[in-house]
Design a protein around this motif. Structure first.
Motif, PDB file in Angstrom:
ATOM      1  N   GLU A  76      85.295  29.966  33.120  1.00  0.00           N
ATOM      2  CA  GLU A  76      83.871  30.300  33.198  1.00  0.00           C
ATOM      3  C   GLU A  76      83.343  30.133  34.625  1.00  0.00           C
ATOM      4  N   ALA A  77      83.727  29.055  35.285  1.00  0.00           N
ATOM      5  CA  ALA A  77      83.304  28.856  36.682  1.00  0.00           C
ATOM      6  C   ALA A  77      83.896  29.938  37.575  1.00  0.00           C
ATOM      7  N   GLY A  78      85.120  30.357  37.289  1.00  0.00           N
ATOM      8  CA  GLY A  78      85.740  31.448  38.042  1.00  0.00           C
ATOM      9  C   GLY A  78      85.003  32.763  37.849  1.00  0.00           C
ATOM     10  N   GLN A  79      84.517  32.996  36.639  1.00  0.00           N
ATOM     11  CA  GLN A  79      83.761  34.221  36.380  1.00  0.00           C
ATOM     12  C   GLN A  79      82.423  34.202  37.116  1.00  0.00           C
ATOM     13  N   ARG A  80      81.788  33.030  37.201  1.00  0.00           N
ATOM     14  CA  ARG A  80      80.542  32.926  37.980  1.00  0.00           C
ATOM     15  C   ARG A  80      80.831  33.176  39.458  1.00  0.00           C
ATOM     16  N   LEU A  81      81.943  32.624  39.951  1.00  0.00           N
ATOM     17  CA  LEU A  81      82.329  32.857  41.340  1.00  0.00           C
ATOM     18  C   LEU A  81      82.646  34.336  41.565  1.00  0.00           C
ATOM     19  N   ALA A  82      83.235  35.005  40.576  1.00  0.00           N
ATOM     20  CA  ALA A  82      83.570  36.428  40.698  1.00  0.00           C
ATOM     21  C   ALA A  82      82.317  37.275  40.887  1.00  0.00           C
ATOM     22  N   VAL A  83      81.232  36.929  40.210  1.00  0.00           N
ATOM     23  CA  VAL A  83      79.985  37.682  40.344  1.00  0.00           C
ATOM     24  C   VAL A  83      79.458  37.570  41.769  1.00  0.00           C
ATOM     25  N   VAL A  84      79.451  36.361  42.301  1.00  0.00           N
ATOM     26  CA  VAL A  84      78.963  36.155  43.670  1.00  0.00           C
ATOM     27  C   VAL A  84      79.924  36.802  44.665  1.00  0.00           C
ATOM     28  N   TRP A  85      81.226  36.707  44.398  1.00  0.00           N
ATOM     29  CA  TRP A  85      82.243  37.308  45.263  1.00  0.00           C
ATOM     30  C   TRP A  85      82.028  38.821  45.345  1.00  0.00           C
ATOM     31  N   LYS A  86      81.711  39.458  44.202  1.00  0.00           N
ATOM     32  CA  LYS A  86      81.461  40.901  44.200  1.00  0.00           C
ATOM     33  C   LYS A  86      80.218  41.225  45.026  1.00  0.00           C
ATOM     34  N   GLU A  87      79.171  40.431  44.853  1.00  0.00           N
ATOM     35  CA  GLU A  87      77.943  40.645  45.616  1.00  0.00           C
ATOM     36  C   GLU A  87      78.220  40.523  47.123  1.00  0.00           C
ATOM     37  N   ALA A  88      78.957  39.506  47.501  1.00  0.00           N
ATOM     38  CA  ALA A  88      79.302  39.318  48.916  1.00  0.00           C
ATOM     39  C   ALA A  88      80.185  40.462  49.402  1.00  0.00           C
ATOM     40  N   GLY A  89      81.101  40.905  48.560  1.00  0.00           N
ATOM     41  CA  GLY A  89      81.974  42.018  48.922  1.00  0.00           C
ATOM     42  C   GLY A  89      81.210  43.304  49.133  1.00  0.00           C
ATOM     43  N   ASP A  90      80.206  43.541  48.298  1.00  0.00           N
ATOM     44  CA  ASP A  90      79.375  44.734  48.472  1.00  0.00           C
ATOM     45  C   ASP A  90      78.672  44.704  49.824  1.00  0.00           C
ATOM     46  N   LEU A  91      78.157  43.537  50.203  1.00  0.00           N
ATOM     47  CA  LEU A  91      77.501  43.413  51.513  1.00  0.00           C
ATOM     48  C   LEU A  91      78.507  43.603  52.642  1.00  0.00           C
ATOM     49  N   TRP A  92      79.707  43.073  52.456  1.00  0.00           N
ATOM     50  CA  TRP A  92      80.754  43.176  53.471  1.00  0.00           C
ATOM     51  C   TRP A  92      81.150  44.630  53.684  1.00  0.00           C
ATOM     52  N   VAL A  93      81.255  45.385  52.578  1.00  0.00           N
ATOM     53  CA  VAL A  93      81.640  46.794  52.664  1.00  0.00           C
ATOM     54  C   VAL A  93      80.550  47.597  53.363  1.00  0.00           C
ATOM     55  N   LYS A  94      79.290  47.282  53.083  1.00  0.00           N
ATOM     56  CA  LYS A  94      78.175  47.997  53.734  1.00  0.00           C
ATOM     57  C   LYS A  94      78.174  47.754  55.233  1.00  0.00           C
ATOM     58  N   ASN A  95      78.615  46.574  55.645  1.00  0.00           N
ATOM     59  CA  ASN A  95      78.721  46.230  57.061  1.00  0.00           C
ATOM     60  C   ASN A  95      77.406  46.477  57.801  1.00  0.00           C
ATOM     61  N   ASP A  96      76.303  46.084  57.191  1.00  0.00           N
ATOM     62  CA  ASP A  96      74.976  46.262  57.787  1.00  0.00           C
ATOM     63  C   ASP A  96      74.647  45.036  58.634  1.00  0.00           C
ATOM     64  N   PRO A  97      74.547  45.189  59.954  1.00  0.00           N
ATOM     65  CA  PRO A  97      74.281  44.031  60.809  1.00  0.00           C
ATOM     66  C   PRO A  97      72.906  43.418  60.583  1.00  0.00           C
ATOM     67  N   GLY A  98      71.998  44.144  59.927  1.00  0.00           N
ATOM     68  CA  GLY A  98      70.657  43.622  59.688  1.00  0.00           C
ATOM     69  C   GLY A  98      70.538  42.773  58.429  1.00  0.00           C
ATOM     70  N   VAL A  99      71.607  42.721  57.624  1.00  0.00           N
ATOM     71  CA  VAL A  99      71.556  41.975  56.370  1.00  0.00           C
ATOM     72  C   VAL A  99      71.724  40.479  56.645  1.00  0.00           C
ATOM     73  N   ASP A 100      70.845  39.687  56.045  1.00  0.00           N
ATOM     74  CA  ASP A 100      70.932  38.234  56.154  1.00  0.00           C
ATOM     75  C   ASP A 100      71.949  37.743  55.124  1.00  0.00           C
ATOM     76  N   LEU A 101      73.091  37.262  55.592  1.00  0.00           N
ATOM     77  CA  LEU A 101      74.144  36.790  54.699  1.00  0.00           C
ATOM     78  C   LEU A 101      73.911  35.361  54.218  1.00  0.00           C
ATOM     79  N   GLY A 102      72.909  34.692  54.748  1.00  0.00           N
ATOM     80  CA  GLY A 102      72.645  33.306  54.381  1.00  0.00           C
ATOM     81  C   GLY A 102      72.513  33.069  52.887  1.00  0.00           C
ATOM     82  N   PRO A 103      71.672  33.842  52.178  1.00  0.00           N
ATOM     83  CA  PRO A 103      71.520  33.605  50.740  1.00  0.00           C
ATOM     84  C   PRO A 103      72.806  33.806  49.939  1.00  0.00           C
ATOM     85  N   VAL A 104      73.550  34.871  50.234  1.00  0.00           N
ATOM     86  CA  VAL A 104      74.786  35.099  49.472  1.00  0.00           C
ATOM     87  C   VAL A 104      75.835  34.050  49.838  1.00  0.00           C
ATOM     88  N   ASN A 105      75.877  33.615  51.086  1.00  0.00           N
ATOM     89  CA  ASN A 105      76.804  32.553  51.471  1.00  0.00           C
ATOM     90  C   ASN A 105      76.456  31.249  50.759  1.00  0.00           C
TER      91      ASN A 105
END
Length: 140
Positions: A76-105
């Motif tokens: 269950e904890a791994g599945q919660r981490l997977a959701v956040v990992w996907k969100e972070a991955g989406d931001l990483w793929v977009k590679n938008d320098p203006g995005v604040d990564l602080g909240p997702v980190n």
């Protein structure tokens, strides 16, 4: 790169939903726990937390192992981490320098700590005998 990330994410989510691996009935020894997926995920998430590493690529192995764990708490904890990992991955793929990564980190670090709590509930307090990382006190 987007296709590769999508394929990896799809495989991870499919393995979480369709895992048919029987859990090992062999008793866990102090050096080789019966739930190898949980053991690997726990050892790796402990290392990532120690190194304060919230990068998408370094968390992929932890997510993959944790969602296949036999222990329901670790899974269950791994599945919660997977959701956040996907969100972070989406931001990483977009590679938008203006995005604040602080909240997702911050959410990634929180999800890592949640997994570590599940690991502690399963294996007890660290250090774990199966964790091959050198202890921080043994480094000079």
């Amino acid at each position: 790169m987007i296709r590769r990330f999508g394929a990896v994410l799809c495989l991870l989510l499919m393995s979480a939903c369709t895992s048919t691996e029987p859990s090992s009935s062999a008793p866990a020894s102090p050096t080789a726990p019966a739930d190898q997926n949980a053991a690997v995920a726990c050892a790796n998430v402990a290392r990532l937390i120690q190194e304060q590493d919230v990068r998408v690529n370094t968390n992929s192995m932890v997510v993959a192992r944790a969602v296949r764990a036999a222990d329901p708490g670790v899974k269950e904890a791994g599945q919660r981490l997977a959701v956040v990992w996907k969100e972070a991955g989406d931001l990483w793929v977009k590679n938008d320098p203006g995005v604040d990564l602080g909240p997702v980190n911050a959410r990634m670090a929180e999800a890592q700590r949640g997994l570590l709590s599940a690991c502690t509930a399963l294996f007890g307090a660290q250090p774990w005998s199966f964790d091959k990382r050198p202890s921080p006190t043994s480094r000079n």
